[in-house]
Design a protein around this motif. Structure first.
Motif, PDB file in Angstrom:
ATOM      1  N   CYS A 721      24.219  39.895  45.909  1.00 58.49           N
ATOM      2  CA  CYS A 721      25.138  40.770  45.147  1.00 58.49           C
ATOM      3  C   CYS A 721      26.437  40.986  45.922  1.00 58.49           C
ATOM      4  O   CYS A 721      27.514  41.105  45.331  1.00 58.49           O
ATOM      5  N   TRP A 722      26.337  41.037  47.255  1.00 56.87           N
ATOM      6  CA  TRP A 722      27.537  41.185  48.091  1.00 56.87           C
ATOM      7  C   TRP A 722      28.454  39.971  47.928  1.00 56.87           C
ATOM      8  O   TRP A 722      29.671  40.133  47.763  1.00 56.87           O
ATOM      9  N   GLN A 724      28.490  37.935  45.362  1.00 55.73           N
ATOM     10  CA  GLN A 724      28.973  37.943  43.984  1.00 55.73           C
ATOM     11  C   GLN A 724      30.135  38.924  43.811  1.00 55.73           C
ATOM     12  O   GLN A 724      31.143  38.613  43.165  1.00 55.73           O
ATOM     13  N   LYS A 725      30.003  40.095  44.387  1.00 60.17           N
ATOM     14  CA  LYS A 725      31.068  41.096  44.269  1.00 60.17           C
ATOM     15  C   LYS A 725      32.344  40.617  44.951  1.00 60.17           C
ATOM     16  O   LYS A 725      33.456  40.844  44.447  1.00 60.17           O
ATOM     17  N   SER A 726      32.226  39.936  46.091  1.00 55.12           N
ATOM     18  CA  SER A 726      33.409  39.404  46.771  1.00 55.12           C
ATOM     19  C   SER A 726      34.108  38.363  45.910  1.00 55.12           C
ATOM     20  O   SER A 726      35.348  38.299  45.877  1.00 55.12           O
ATOM     21  N   VAL A 729      36.041  40.210  43.206  1.00 53.70           N
ATOM     22  CA  VAL A 729      37.265  40.820  43.738  1.00 53.70           C
ATOM     23  C   VAL A 729      38.350  39.760  43.895  1.00 53.70           C
ATOM     24  O   VAL A 729      39.518  39.981  43.551  1.00 53.70           O
ATOM     25  N   ASN A 745      42.369  46.338  47.567  1.00 48.37           N
ATOM     26  CA  ASN A 745      41.632  45.256  48.230  1.00 48.37           C
ATOM     27  C   ASN A 745      42.619  44.434  49.051  1.00 48.37           C
ATOM     28  O   ASN A 745      43.005  43.324  48.657  1.00 48.37           O
ATOM     29  N   VAL A 817      26.290  39.329  35.891  1.00 48.04           N
ATOM     30  CA  VAL A 817      27.348  40.141  36.493  1.00 48.04           C
ATOM     31  C   VAL A 817      27.293  41.549  35.916  1.00 48.04           C
ATOM     32  O   VAL A 817      27.305  41.733  34.695  1.00 48.04           O
ATOM     33  N   ASP A 818      27.213  42.538  36.784  1.00 51.86           N
ATOM     34  CA  ASP A 818      27.235  43.936  36.377  1.00 51.86           C
ATOM     35  C   ASP A 818      28.644  44.295  35.921  1.00 51.86           C
ATOM     36  O   ASP A 818      29.621  44.046  36.628  1.00 51.86           O
ATOM     37  N   GLN A 820      30.103  46.989  35.885  1.00 52.13           N
ATOM     38  CA  GLN A 820      30.766  47.947  36.775  1.00 52.13           C
ATOM     39  C   GLN A 820      31.508  47.248  37.909  1.00 52.13           C
ATOM     40  O   GLN A 820      32.394  47.848  38.528  1.00 52.13           O
ATOM     41  N   ASN A 821      31.151  46.025  38.204  1.00 53.70           N
ATOM     42  CA  ASN A 821      31.812  45.278  39.262  1.00 53.70           C
ATOM     43  C   ASN A 821      33.002  44.470  38.763  1.00 53.70           C
ATOM     44  O   ASN A 821      33.643  43.770  39.540  1.00 53.70           O
ATOM     45  N   ASP A 823      36.658  44.628  37.258  1.00 50.62           N
ATOM     46  CA  ASP A 823      37.814  45.493  37.020  1.00 50.62           C
ATOM     47  C   ASP A 823      38.978  44.703  36.422  1.00 50.62           C
ATOM     48  O   ASP A 823      40.139  45.045  36.634  1.00 50.62           O
TER      49      ASP A 823
END
Length: 847
Positions: A721-722, A724-726, A729, A745, A817-818, A820-821, A823
């Protein structure tokens, strides 16, 4: 040229027709310009291991016999320009002539050559102690500035003159004993071998001749980008022997003197802090960090003096040339009070009275320059350097170091002098803080790589690590001080809307959104290595983190969007054994840390042990030993910290009575177990390519899916998940989501702006544990996020060439993909079809 041909490139004294002396006047030959031009061309192309031309010129004493006389007696611009260029080449620091440290030792320069070049530099510094020589350089600087507009050629020549002065200031001093002849020439008590005496005389003469005024004026020109890097190097050399803490004390003393004096003409530029009410903590290691420009472009082995520049009109003021005739010297003020009225006159008066200035004299001279520089040059210098460094394709460590030093050294003086915020409009900007954060992360990764090379000298990299932290610390301290000053001025309208009109309040509120800055200190604490890193550096990290926490706490109370940041959630990341062990290590020096550092340590210990109810983490042998030492020597602390120590000790004793093994290791949150990697070969794979839209075969997709499934089964879901979030971003940054909000960021946005691969930073131990798994690294390699399974860099990289669609597709590889992640608006992406291997479709059908 005949003389070059006859001597096979090695000049002979009788064959170098530059000129000659006749009746105390130097006359150049007809071939002087041609000879100088050819020497300049040859010296840049000579063998770097033997340097025959340089050594021959030194042996001929061309410096004293020809170059210095030309500089003083000749007025032909082309001759002077070529002479200055050659002087720059000859006075290049020895560090620039020696092969880099990372090169094999067997090709390093012989010691006798190093000695020859060092002795020549000592001679060059002695030659420039003659005021006539420095006056010739300063006069030509002033002369160039009187010709408007500045041409490209004039801009180049100005930079050449500055480079020459820089090289001379950097040159070492010769330490010799006083001879009988010198004893007769100098008065009793004069010590020619005193450390720094020549540097003091040189600085004194330069200031007396108006060099300080020229530096300030140069920063008002539209072409200042051509010489700002040289100017910051010059300023660093001027203040090299004068610690910032000492300068602060002298400023306080000067403020008290001005306040008690009836004549306040000298204090009309700024108002001063009372030292007892200063909000700045006076401790920083910046003055002890060795600043070098051995690898600067201006002094590199392939220096190109003909850099194309824009011929812009000047935006600034004229510089008045300061004449140094004997009549003008006699007409200067003769009383001690008169020298305090005007900055320029004070230098002339002191120089006339004191032939050999002391360290205290030069310190007072530089103290007078600080408020003038802060009002008239600091803002422009910082702003220009910031933009220059961001736009560079290749990062130059020395240039970064000087930029960081400039902020570290001078930021503390601004609130002390109560300098108006308008003089710092290019300094108090969020982009500058983001750049400091990005650079600190880059230095962290670089040090991790260099520390794996046992034969490499780590001191330069350690200094840069330290300098990056102190620069951020001084920036945050100054910001906090200006926020305090702004709050104290708001006596009528204290509404929240009015506070937001101030730039410093808006900047402090931005701190709530800079997650990378908060995580930076945790990363530095986790990676701290006591073997090759000092506890002083560790204390700087802790102090800077404490300043940030205080600013975040105040910003949270005043922010309209308080839900955007939860300081308690952030403090939970400190609840691990590794971080607490670092604080325990820093507490070993509680006697010498100083109150501020000790408060920084105990504040986090209190948050972890009391506020977050993790007192077990404080029952660490290192921390308990320090507590016992504090009790044993009855070290005075505030009541809250004494209560904390007593509570932790009592808790430890209670647990010790109930548990025979003393400590309950199971109470500490553990890291997911590392799986035993399957029989998958990690080698003989082709390197991943960073293409715009990487495509995968069915076999590659199947392997990625198998790797992901095995990692999830082994407890690596959080780490996936880390990653994926990167990726998400980076996708947002690519789509322009953070335009004008890059501080949200900074790592992703600045990497994109500088056209560099974006690092995926393991902020926590849990994230770092994944990079220790060969299976996890193989997955990154297969996805194209790591160029080699050999892990040549500590952090994975997102290729710069990847489009937003590619980044989003890579994120989908790692699972759903959540929302919330995300934007960014998914409609900004073209339709992304995730390639699913047949084996995965069959498994879904079977389910």
């Amino acid at each position: 040229m005949d003389w070059m041909t006859l001597t096979v490139g090695i000049p002979c004294l009788s064959h170098v027709p530059l000129g000659m002396f006749y009746r105390d006047k130097y006359y150049i030959s007809d071939e002087c310009l041609a000879c100088l031009s050819e020497i300049n061309a040859k010296i840049n192309c000579e063998d770097p291991n033997t340097r025959p031309l340089r050594r021959a010129l030194i042996f001929m004493d061309i410096l004293n016999k020809d170059l210095i006389p030309i500089l003083i007696h000749v007025n032909q611009p082309s001759i002077i320009r070529s002479t200055v260029e050659l002087l720059i080449w000859l006075t290049i620091p020895v560090d620039c002539l020696i092969p880099a440290r990372e090169m094999p030792a067997d090709i390093s320069m012989p010691k006798f050559m190093v000695h020859e070049f060092t002795q020549f530099l000592c001679s060059a510094k002695e030659a420039f102690l003659d005021p006539n020589v420095t006056q010739a350089v300063v006069d030509r600087l002033s002369f160039c500035l009187t010709h408007q507009p500045l041409t490209t050629r004039n801009c180049e020549f100005i930079n050449y003159l500055l480079l020459l002065i820089r090289n001379v200031l950097y040159a070492p001093e010769r330490h010799i004993n006083i001879t009988e002849t010198e004893e007769r020439m100098h008065p009793v008590g004069h010590d020619t071998a005193s450390d720094g005496s020549q540097q003091r005389r040189l600085i004194w003469v330069l200031f007396a001749q108006g060099f300080d005024q020229i530096l300030i004026s140069l920063l008002t020109y539209s072409q200042k980008g051509e010489w700002v890097m040289t100017i910051v190097q010059l300023i660093a050399l001027l203040y090299q022997r004068h610690p910032a803490d000492k300068m602060q004390k002298l400023l306080d003393r000067k403020a008290n003197t001005n306040c008690s004096s009836k004549d306040d003409d000298a204090s009309n530029t700024c108002q001063y802090f009372d030292s007892t009410n200063s909000t700045i903590t006076g401790s920083s290691a910046a003055e002890d960090i060795g600043l070098r420009f051995a690898n600067c472009p201006e002094t590199s082995r392939k220096y190109d003096p003909l850099v194309p520049m824009q011929d812009n009109d000047r935006n600034g003021v004229n510089v008045q040339r300061i004449s140094k005739g004997k009549e003008e010297k006699k007409s200067k003020g003769t009383s001690h009070k008169q020298k305090q009225n005007k900055h320029s006159e004070s230098h002339h008066f002191k120089t006339k009275i004191i032939c050999d200035p002391s360290e205290e004299d030069v310190s007072q001279l530089l103290v007078e320059f600080i408020p003038i520089f802060l009002q008239n040059g600091f803002n422009a210098l910082v702003g220009e350097l910031h933009q220059k460094l961001i736009q560079q394709d290749v990062l130059v460590h020395s240039e970064k170091s000087f930029f960081l030093w400039l902020i570290t050294y001078f930021m503390r003086f601004a609130p002390q002098l109560k300098l108006d915020e308008k003089y710092l409009k290019n300094v108090f900007v969020i982009d500058l803080l983001c750049n400091l954060t990005w650079d600190a992360i880059h230095q962290t990764e670089e040090f991790e790589v260099k520390s794996l090379q046992p034969s490499l000298d780590l001191n330069p990299f350690l200094r840069r690590l330290h300098l990056g932290i102190t620069a951020i610390s001084e920036f945050l301290q100054a910001l906090d001080a200006y926020c305090t000053l702004a709050e104290s001025k708001q006596t009528i309208d204290n509404s929240r809307e009015n506070k937001k009109q101030s730039n410093v309040f808006q900047l402090r509120e931005y701190l709530l959104a800079i997650n990378d800055l908060r995580q930076l200190f945790l990363l530095r604490l986790r990676l701290f290595n006591p073997i090759n890193q000092s506890r002083r550096y560790l204390c700087e990290i802790i102090k800077a983190n404490h300043i940030l926490l205080l600013s975040l706490e105040r910003a949270t109370k005043l922010s309209a969007s308080q839900k955007s940041f939860d300081i308690s959630e952030h403090l939970k990341q400190f609840c691990c054994r590794t971080i607490m062990a670092r604080y325990g290590t820093a507490l070993r020096d509680f006697k010498t840390n100083g109150p501020f550092v000790n408060d920084s340590i105990f504040t986090v210990l209190h948050h972890v042990g009391i506020d977050l109810d993790q007192v077990d983490l404080l029952c660490d042998p290192v921390i308990l030993h320090n507590f016992s030492q504090i009790w044993a020597c009855e070290f005075k602390l505030c009541e809250d910290w004494e209560d904390l120590i007593e509570y932790v000790v009592q808790k430890f004793m209670q647990d010790y009575r109930t548990k025979t093994d003393g400590f309950d290791e199971g109470s500490v949150p553990g890291i997911p177990d590392q799986m035993q990697d399957k029989q998958i070969s990690l080698y003989n794979h082709t390197e991943s390519t960073a293409c715009e839209n990487p495509s995968f075969t069915e076999a590659e997709l199947a392997e990625i899916q198998i790797l992901k499934t095995q990692l999830v089964a082994s407890g690596f879901q959080q780490q996936l998940c880390w990653i994926q979030k990167s990726l998400l971003v980076a996708c947002s940054a690519r789509l322009g989501t953070y335009v004008n909000e890059e501080f949200r960021n900074p790592v992703a946005c600045l990497s994109l702006k500088m056209r560099l691969p974006c690092p995926i930073i393991p902020w926590t131990e849990v994230q770092a544990s994944a990079l220790n798994s060969n299976l996890f690294r193989l997955l990154l390699h297969r996805m194209g996020l790591q160029t080699s399974v050999a892990q040549t860099v500590p952090f994975p990289r997102i290729p710069f060439a990847w489009s937003a669609e590619t980044l989003y597709r890579a994120a989908l590889f790692l699972g759903p993909v959540d929302s919330q992640n995300i934007d960014f608006d998914l409609q900004c992406l073209t339709k992304v079809e995730l390639q699913v291997p047949p084996c995965h479709i069959n498994s879904l059908a079977d389910g």
